[in-house]
Design an enzyme around this catalytic site. Structure first.
Site, PDB file in Angstrom:
ATOM      1  N   GLU A  96     -15.611  -0.356  35.379  1.00  0.00           N
ATOM      2  CA  GLU A  96     -14.407   0.335  34.895  1.00  0.00           C
ATOM      3  C   GLU A  96     -13.608  -0.579  33.964  1.00  0.00           C
ATOM      4  O   GLU A  96     -13.610  -1.792  34.124  1.00  0.00           O
ATOM      5  CB  GLU A  96     -13.504   0.708  36.082  1.00  0.00           C
ATOM      6  CG  GLU A  96     -13.498   2.190  36.426  1.00  0.00           C
ATOM      7  CD  GLU A  96     -12.811   3.088  35.402  1.00  0.00           C
ATOM      8  OE1 GLU A  96     -12.780   2.746  34.203  1.00  0.00           O
ATOM      9  OE2 GLU A  96     -12.310   4.145  35.807  1.00  0.00           O
ATOM     10  N   ASP A  97     -12.911   0.031  33.028  1.00  0.00           N
ATOM     11  CA  ASP A  97     -12.040  -0.754  32.156  1.00  0.00           C
ATOM     12  C   ASP A  97     -10.815  -1.242  32.918  1.00  0.00           C
ATOM     13  O   ASP A  97     -10.474  -2.417  32.899  1.00  0.00           O
ATOM     14  CB  ASP A  97     -11.623   0.058  30.910  1.00  0.00           C
ATOM     15  CG  ASP A  97     -11.031   1.432  31.233  1.00  0.00           C
ATOM     16  OD1 ASP A  97     -11.003   1.820  32.419  1.00  0.00           O
ATOM     17  OD2 ASP A  97     -10.593   2.120  30.296  1.00  0.00           O
ATOM     18  N   ASP A 117      -5.637   1.524  37.554  1.00  0.00           N
ATOM     19  CA  ASP A 117      -4.187   1.695  37.449  1.00  0.00           C
ATOM     20  C   ASP A 117      -3.696   2.216  38.804  1.00  0.00           C
ATOM     21  O   ASP A 117      -3.490   1.445  39.736  1.00  0.00           O
ATOM     22  CB  ASP A 117      -3.926   2.657  36.283  1.00  0.00           C
ATOM     23  CG  ASP A 117      -2.453   2.868  35.978  1.00  0.00           C
ATOM     24  OD1 ASP A 117      -1.643   2.022  36.365  1.00  0.00           O
ATOM     25  OD2 ASP A 117      -2.106   3.876  35.349  1.00  0.00           O
ATOM     26  N   PHE A 172       1.571  -0.761  29.813  1.00  0.00           N
ATOM     27  CA  PHE A 172       0.459  -0.120  29.121  1.00  0.00           C
ATOM     28  C   PHE A 172      -0.245  -1.099  28.177  1.00  0.00           C
ATOM     29  O   PHE A 172       0.411  -1.852  27.451  1.00  0.00           O
ATOM     30  CB  PHE A 172       0.954   1.097  28.338  1.00  0.00           C
ATOM     31  CG  PHE A 172      -0.151   2.016  27.947  1.00  0.00           C
ATOM     32  CD1 PHE A 172      -0.672   2.930  28.856  1.00  0.00           C
ATOM     33  CD2 PHE A 172      -0.704   1.957  26.672  1.00  0.00           C
ATOM     34  CE1 PHE A 172      -1.716   3.767  28.498  1.00  0.00           C
ATOM     35  CE2 PHE A 172      -1.748   2.794  26.315  1.00  0.00           C
ATOM     36  CZ  PHE A 172      -2.254   3.695  27.233  1.00  0.00           C
ATOM     37  N   ARG A 186      -9.303   1.466  20.622  1.00  0.00           N
ATOM     38  CA  ARG A 186     -10.483   1.047  21.400  1.00  0.00           C
ATOM     39  C   ARG A 186     -11.285  -0.047  20.704  1.00  0.00           C
ATOM     40  O   ARG A 186     -11.997  -0.817  21.338  1.00  0.00           O
ATOM     41  CB  ARG A 186     -11.419   2.238  21.639  1.00  0.00           C
ATOM     42  CG  ARG A 186     -10.839   3.336  22.509  1.00  0.00           C
ATOM     43  CD  ARG A 186     -11.968   4.279  22.928  1.00  0.00           C
ATOM     44  NE  ARG A 186     -11.476   5.550  23.434  1.00  0.00           N
ATOM     45  CZ  ARG A 186     -11.090   5.780  24.692  1.00  0.00           C
ATOM     46  NH1 ARG A 186     -11.105   4.795  25.565  1.00  0.00           N
ATOM     47  NH2 ARG A 186     -10.677   6.968  25.068  1.00  0.00           N
TER      48      ARG A 186
HETATM   49  P1  IMP Z   1      -6.208   5.441  37.526  1.00  0.00           P
HETATM   50  O1  IMP Z   1      -6.992   6.636  38.015  1.00  0.00           O
HETATM   51  O2  IMP Z   1      -4.732   5.667  37.579  1.00  0.00           O
HETATM   52  O3  IMP Z   1      -6.627   4.139  38.168  1.00  0.00           O
HETATM   53  O4  IMP Z   1      -6.485   5.344  35.974  1.00  0.00           O
HETATM   54  C1  IMP Z   1      -7.659   4.922  35.460  1.00  0.00           C
HETATM   55  C2  IMP Z   1      -7.794   5.315  34.011  1.00  0.00           C
HETATM   56  O5  IMP Z   1      -6.532   5.522  33.340  1.00  0.00           O
HETATM   57  C3  IMP Z   1      -8.476   4.185  33.271  1.00  0.00           C
HETATM   58  O6  IMP Z   1      -9.876   4.298  33.377  1.00  0.00           O
HETATM   59  C4  IMP Z   1      -7.944   4.350  31.878  1.00  0.00           C
HETATM   60  O7  IMP Z   1      -8.754   5.253  31.158  1.00  0.00           O
HETATM   61  C5  IMP Z   1      -6.552   4.942  32.047  1.00  0.00           C
HETATM   62  N1  IMP Z   1      -5.507   3.889  31.954  1.00  0.00           N
HETATM   63  C6  IMP Z   1      -4.727   3.438  32.959  1.00  0.00           C
HETATM   64  N2  IMP Z   1      -3.884   2.477  32.539  1.00  0.00           N
HETATM   65  C7  IMP Z   1      -4.132   2.321  31.199  1.00  0.00           C
HETATM   66  C8  IMP Z   1      -3.573   1.458  30.178  1.00  0.00           C
HETATM   67  O8  IMP Z   1      -2.685   0.615  30.400  1.00  0.00           O
HETATM   68  N3  IMP Z   1      -4.114   1.602  28.943  1.00  0.00           N
HETATM   69  C9  IMP Z   1      -5.098   2.496  28.639  1.00  0.00           C
HETATM   70  N4  IMP Z   1      -5.641   3.301  29.554  1.00  0.00           N
HETATM   71  C10 IMP Z   1      -5.164   3.227  30.837  1.00  0.00           C
END
Ligand code: IMP
Length: 177
Positions: free
Chosen positions: A102-103, A106, A155, A168
């Site tokens: 995963e990138d 969050d 962010f 990206r």
């Molecule tokens: P989560 O389900 O809240 O953990 O969010 C995961 C996804 O939200 C990541 O795979 C990203 O695609 C997107 N995301 C969350 N935070 C950021 C950020 O700071 N920048 C860009 N994308 C984010």
């Protein structure tokens, strides 16, 4: 320090390309050690993880396979909320050693809701490698085996991560100002 503008927001350099590469290499080395004698299946989550996964995979020196997926969410029958499933997963996970790539983690919601559908296939093991983690924002329980950088709840864009579709392609990671 360089400042860039994407859409309506300004971002400043936060993690350099060199620091990212060094960290990615460290994660790969840990995986090479932990999975010695095995053949892990890497499952990177598109779109955000494409760059991290490509670099990580180059440093993997044990036999390994990779299958990129996209995630789709739909309302489940249960009150637990959305169910998230994989599109494009053309591997049987039974008895495989799986590493989700995963990138960023969050809130943790995406992986928390997605992992049960993989566990259902009874992999031998299932671990997460995330380049970035925002622990202050994480409210869904998740265990991350390999974390690149712990970052504050701000962010970020670059190195695969986007702001409304853009950013990206940046080699560095930028943080919103
Ligand atoms: P989560 O389900 O809240 O953990 O969010 C995961 C996804 O939200 C990541 O795979 C990203 O695609 C997107 N995301 C969350 N935070 C950021 C950020 O700071 N920048 C860009 N994308 C984010």
């Amino acid at each position: 320090m360089s400042i860039i503008t994407i859409h309506d927001k300004q971002f400043e350099t936060y993690i350099s390309a060199e620091e990212i590469q060094q960290k990615v290499k460290q994660i790969a080395e840990a995986i090479n050690t932990d999975y010695a004698g095995k053949m892990p299946l890497f499952i990177p989550v598109l779109n955000g993880a494409f760059m991290f996964a490509a670099d990580l995979f180059k440093y993997i020196n044990i036999p390994a396979e990779v299958s990129f997926i996209k995630l789709a969410s739909y309302k489940g029958m249960k009150s637990s909320g959305n169910v998230i499933t994989a599109i494009g997963l053309d591997y049987d996970l039974y008895n495989r050693d799986v590493v989700i790539v995963e990138d960023i983690v969050d809130t943790g919601k995406t992986l928390n809701k997605f992992l049960p559908s993989l566990e259902h296939q009874q992999p031998a093991s299932l671990k997460i490698a995330a380049l970035l983690h925002k622990p202050e924002a994480t409210i869904y329980p998740l265990s991350i085996a390999y974390t690149g950088f712990i970052i504050p709840n701000k962010f970020v864009v670059g190195y695969g991560l986007d702001y409304d579709g853009q950013g990206r392609n940046l080699k560095e990671i930028y943080q919103v100002i």
